[in-house]
Design a protein around this motif. Structure first.
Motif, mmCIF file in Angstrom:
data_model
loop_
_atom_site.group_PDB
_atom_site.id
_atom_site.type_symbol
_atom_site.label_atom_id
_atom_site.label_comp_id
_atom_site.label_asym_id
_atom_site.label_seq_id
_atom_site.Cartn_x
_atom_site.Cartn_y
_atom_site.Cartn_z
ATOM 1 N N SER A 156 1.080 -0.899 0.101
ATOM 2 C CA SER A 156 0.138 0.134 -0.223
ATOM 3 C C SER A 156 0.981 1.283 0.227
ATOM 4 O O SER A 156 0.745 1.883 -0.967
ATOM 5 N N ILE A 157 1.628 1.490 1.034
ATOM 6 C CA ILE A 157 2.770 2.656 0.450
ATOM 7 C C ILE A 157 3.788 2.201 -1.085
ATOM 8 O O ILE A 157 3.216 3.801 -1.092
ATOM 9 N N VAL A 158 3.810 1.360 -1.292
ATOM 10 C CA VAL A 158 4.442 1.636 -2.425
ATOM 11 C C VAL A 158 3.685 1.676 -3.706
ATOM 12 O O VAL A 158 4.243 2.827 -4.399
ATOM 13 N N ASP A 159 2.331 1.424 -3.555
ATOM 14 C CA ASP A 159 1.083 1.664 -4.259
ATOM 15 C C ASP A 159 1.714 3.296 -4.520
ATOM 16 O O ASP A 159 0.458 3.809 -5.750
ATOM 17 N N THR A 160 1.273 3.382 -2.879
ATOM 18 C CA THR A 160 1.209 5.851 -3.126
ATOM 19 C C THR A 160 1.733 6.361 -3.903
ATOM 20 O O THR A 160 2.035 7.733 -4.215
ATOM 21 N N ASP A 173 15.777 8.896 4.652
ATOM 22 C CA ASP A 173 15.805 7.996 6.570
ATOM 23 C C ASP A 173 15.923 6.325 6.066
ATOM 24 O O ASP A 173 16.158 6.000 7.196
ATOM 25 N N LYS A 174 14.474 6.801 4.908
ATOM 26 C CA LYS A 174 14.881 4.926 4.567
ATOM 27 C C LYS A 174 14.767 4.482 3.166
ATOM 28 O O LYS A 174 13.565 5.011 3.062
ATOM 29 N N GLU A 175 14.795 3.773 3.339
ATOM 30 C CA GLU A 175 14.579 2.858 1.319
ATOM 31 C C GLU A 175 13.924 2.077 2.192
ATOM 32 O O GLU A 175 13.676 1.245 3.141
ATOM 33 N N THR A 180 10.991 -0.485 -6.914
ATOM 34 C CA THR A 180 12.063 -0.895 -7.920
ATOM 35 C C THR A 180 12.460 0.536 -8.880
ATOM 36 O O THR A 180 12.972 -0.116 -9.602
ATOM 37 N N GLU A 181 10.985 1.121 -9.042
ATOM 38 C CA GLU A 181 11.312 2.780 -9.896
ATOM 39 C C GLU A 181 12.481 3.515 -9.429
ATOM 40 O O GLU A 181 13.115 3.555 -8.379
#
Length: 339
Positions: A156-160, A173-175, A180-181
């Motif tokens: 859900s985080i990635v989709d946003t 601060d965080k990867e 993947t983009e």
């Protein structure tokens, strides 16, 4: 009438947002000039097979942003010339002393070449989604701290995040490996960073019989911190345990504590004083994230910290230079008297 609308029908970004971005990009590139007339709502909807309401919504937003204006009976016109400043959206998960250090360094490095809008998502994916929905197409760069509550699904985080053009996104601060983009990031490797910081202080830690990580569950911290602590204890055969609050500790002598919250730090310093213990000799204390107060409290608190000012500078430099890169931020142990 020279106007080309760039639409991606497969993108998750709403069509009206794509129209807004296309017009703004045209103004910034100089292909759309001040007083130039835009296609009418009907012309644009017919040429690009768009709903009339979609075009109308985009024009209303562009008008609200001060990019275009309308003249009754004549249509829509470009109002502004090319903006002189980069527009940057900075989205943090919360406010704190060290987040303030990142923000101030970030803004100072950008200087007058950019304007920064700050939003806080409070670890809520719902709030973050709303921020992204209302912001895409309005900024040149989007700088995001992707720290969310543990029950938030990573997909859900990635989709946003994918609603933001990858070349305009900087994670701070965080990867997120699942994204993947080709985006930029200034990140901490929480597991290995903590392991390395503790390893560099082995000579100080050896005099304590037990290491204790105070990791509160009611505050959002990366779980990788616990993993790094446990890895260190296992590899170097240290007695280690994790607790949620320093208030539960009764006997401090012979133990070294690593604390994330300032309230737990204050509790340990107070209890050590009550028990007649000397910090750095009878009991060890390490705090996360350096602040000016920790430099002077109890003759100096040893700190495990990344370089927050460098994080802000690096993010700003990527934006100013137009580069895409993944940069691991410096992290280490600052030795002071408490350990």
């Amino acid at each position: 009438m020279s106007f080309t609308l760039h639409l991606n029908h497969d993108a998750k970004t709403p069509k009206y947002k794509q129209i807004v971005k296309s017009v703004i990009d045209g103004v910034e590139r100089g292909s759309l000039k001040r007083h130039q007339q835009l296609p009418s709502i009907n012309e644009l909807s017919e040429e690009y097979y768009l709903a009339r309401d979609t075009v109308e919504k985009a024009y209303k937003e562009l008008k609200a942003l001060g990019i275009i204006d309308s003249v009754r009976g004549k249509g829509y016109y470009i109002l502004n010339e090319k903006p002189k400043q980069i527009r940057v959206l900075l989205v943090m998960n919360k406010l704190s002393a060290y987040k303030k250090a990142i923000y101030e360094s970030f803004v100072a490095t950008l200087g007058e070449r950019a304007t920064v809008t700050l939003h806080i998502h409070h670890g809520s994916l719902r709030i973050f989604r709303d921020i992204v929905r209302d912001s895409v197409g309005h900024y040149h760069s989007y700088v995001v701290m992707p720290h969310f509550y543990n029950d938030v699904n990573i997909s859900s985080i990635v989709d946003t995040l994918r609603q933001i053009p990858a070349n305009e996104l900087v994670l701070l601060d965080k990867e997120i490996p699942e994204l993947t983009e080709a985006h930029s990031s200034i990140y901490q490797d929480f597991t290995n960073d903590l392991y390395g910081a503790l390893e560099s202080g082995q000579d100080l830690l050896d005099k304590y019989k037990e290491l204790v990580l105070v990791f509160p569950k009611d505050v959002k911290y990366p779980p990788e911190i616990v993993r790094g602590f446990r890895n260190f204890c296992a590899h170097f055969h240290k007695n280690g345990r994790t607790i949620e609050s320093a208030s539960s500790e009764t006997e401090l002598k012979g133990r070294a504590y690593a604390v994330l919250e300032d309230s737990d730090l204050a509790e340990l310093v107070k209890k050590a004083k009550q028990q007649g213990l000397i910090l750095g000799k009878d009991v060890g204390v390490m705090a996360f994230n350096d602040t000016p107060l920790k430099e002077v409290l109890a003759d100096g608190i040893t700190v495990i910290s990344t370089d927050h000012e460098q994080m802000g500078r690096s993010a700003a430099e990527l934006i100013l230079e137009g580069n895409t890169a993944q940069i691991k931020n410096p992290f280490g142990l600052i030795r002071r008297g408490s350990l």
